[in-house]
Enzyme design. Structure first.
Site, short mmCIF file in Angstrom:
data_model
loop_
_atom_site.label_atom_id
_atom_site.label_comp_id
_atom_site.label_asym_id
_atom_site.label_seq_id
_atom_site.Cartn_x
_atom_site.Cartn_y
_atom_site.Cartn_z
N LYS A 10 39.71 37.94 43.65
CA LYS A 10 39.49 37.05 42.51
C LYS A 10 39.18 35.62 42.99
CE LYS A 10 42.50 39.75 39.47
NZ LYS A 10 43.53 39.68 38.41
N TYR A 50 36.71 43.07 31.41
CA TYR A 50 38.11 43.22 30.98
C TYR A 50 38.22 43.62 29.51
CZ TYR A 50 40.29 41.45 35.30
OH TYR A 50 40.76 41.31 36.59
N PHE A 58 46.58 37.13 26.95
CA PHE A 58 46.06 36.52 28.18
C PHE A 58 44.54 36.69 28.34
CE2 PHE A 58 47.82 40.75 29.21
CZ PHE A 58 46.74 41.38 29.81
N ARG A 86 46.58 50.23 45.06
CA ARG A 86 47.55 49.59 44.17
C ARG A 86 48.85 49.28 44.93
NH1 ARG A 86 46.14 49.18 39.07
NH2 ARG A 86 48.23 49.19 38.17
N THR A 92 51.38 43.66 39.29
CA THR A 92 50.57 42.60 38.68
C THR A 92 51.32 41.26 38.74
OG1 THR A 92 49.63 44.22 37.16
CG2 THR A 92 49.41 41.91 36.54
N ARG A 103 49.96 40.69 46.68
CA ARG A 103 50.34 39.77 45.60
C ARG A 103 51.67 39.07 45.90
NH1 ARG A 103 48.36 43.95 40.96
NH2 ARG A 103 46.31 43.06 40.51
N ASN A 113 46.43 36.26 40.66
CA ASN A 113 47.14 37.21 41.52
C ASN A 113 46.24 37.81 42.60
OD1 ASN A 113 45.67 38.81 39.81
ND2 ASN A 113 47.35 40.10 39.13
N HIS A 116 42.29 42.50 42.21
CA HIS A 116 42.31 43.49 41.13
C HIS A 116 42.00 44.84 41.74
CE1 HIS A 116 41.37 45.62 37.40
NE2 HIS A 116 40.35 46.11 38.06
N GLU A 127 34.51 50.66 36.15
CA GLU A 127 34.49 49.39 36.90
C GLU A 127 33.47 49.41 38.03
OE1 GLU A 127 38.57 48.59 37.97
OE2 GLU A 127 39.12 48.19 35.89
P1 CMP Z 1 44.46 42.66 36.83
O1 CMP Z 1 45.01 43.74 37.68
O2 CMP Z 1 43.14 42.11 37.20
O3 CMP Z 1 44.42 43.16 35.31
C1 CMP Z 1 44.47 42.28 34.22
C2 CMP Z 1 44.78 40.86 34.63
O4 CMP Z 1 45.25 40.02 33.60
C3 CMP Z 1 45.92 40.87 35.64
O5 CMP Z 1 45.49 41.44 36.87
C4 CMP Z 1 46.27 39.39 35.66
O6 CMP Z 1 45.37 38.64 36.46
C5 CMP Z 1 46.03 38.98 34.21
N1 CMP Z 1 47.25 38.79 33.43
C6 CMP Z 1 47.70 37.60 32.97
N2 CMP Z 1 48.82 37.75 32.28
C7 CMP Z 1 49.12 39.06 32.28
C8 CMP Z 1 50.18 39.82 31.73
N3 CMP Z 1 51.17 39.28 31.02
N4 CMP Z 1 50.17 41.17 31.94
C9 CMP Z 1 49.17 41.75 32.65
N5 CMP Z 1 48.13 41.05 33.20
C10 CMP Z 1 48.12 39.72 33.02
#
Ligand code: CMP
Length: 140
Positions: A10, A50, A58, A86, A92, A103, A113, A116, A127
């Site tokens: 990211k 997304y 968010f 993962r 996350t 992370r 974070n 992805h 994706e």
């Molecule tokens: P990602 O795995 O890219 O999938 C969705 C993204 O939303 C997540 O990582 C975070 O960067 C972002 N995000 C922000 N807030 C939240 C939340 N409360 N729960 C999940 N994802 C979040």
């Protein structure tokens, strides 16, 4: 089972010079990079990527962040690649992520974070197709 998954470094990971660190971990885990490029999404493109999160609190902030700078997108291939990547990333929310994960070590925020990864074969299919066409993926 040999699988493919989509990985994104990211904008926070790219701007903090973590590209090499993330790739080193991917390669050390035995995952093969079969496609890779650097892209800069606009807001509409980030929202499309997304779209499963549309309506969540968010979503706006996430898509602003993901269109704020370049990302590195990769297709990873290997045994159990989705779960394996993962595990490398960690949860996350970096505060919940296991020690030694990307992370846990580098994320600064639940949103920023660093990486992805696809969460299922169905999302990996969507994706990968969002960023890559057939000619850009190495098929050995
Ligand atoms: P990602 O795995 O890219 O999938 C969705 C993204 O939303 C997540 O990582 C975070 O960067 C972002 N995000 C922000 N807030 C939240 C939340 N409360 N729960 C999940 N994802 C979040």
């Amino acid at each position: 089972m040999i699988q493919r998954t989509l990985s994104i470094i990211k904008p926070d990971g790219v701007s903090r010079n973590l590209i090499g660190e993330v790739i080193k971990r991917i390669e050390s885990a035995g995952l093969k990079i079969i496609a890779m490029k650097m892209i800069r999404m606009n807001k509409v493109q980030a929202k499309g990527f997304y779209q499963v999160h549309e309506g969540k609190p968010f979503y706006e902030s996430l898509t602003d962040f993901m269109s704020s700078g370049p990302c590195v997108v990769m297709v990873l291939e290997g045994d159990n690649a989705i779960e394996k990547y993962r595990k490398l990333m960690g949860a996350t929310d970096y505060r919940m992520a296991e020690e030694g994960t990307i992370r846990r070590e580098f994320a600064t925020d639940i949103e920023k974070n660093v990486v992805h990864g696809s969460d299922s074969p169905e999302s990996a299919h969507f994706e990968i197709g969002y960023f890559f066409n057939q000619l850009e993926i190495i098929n050995e």
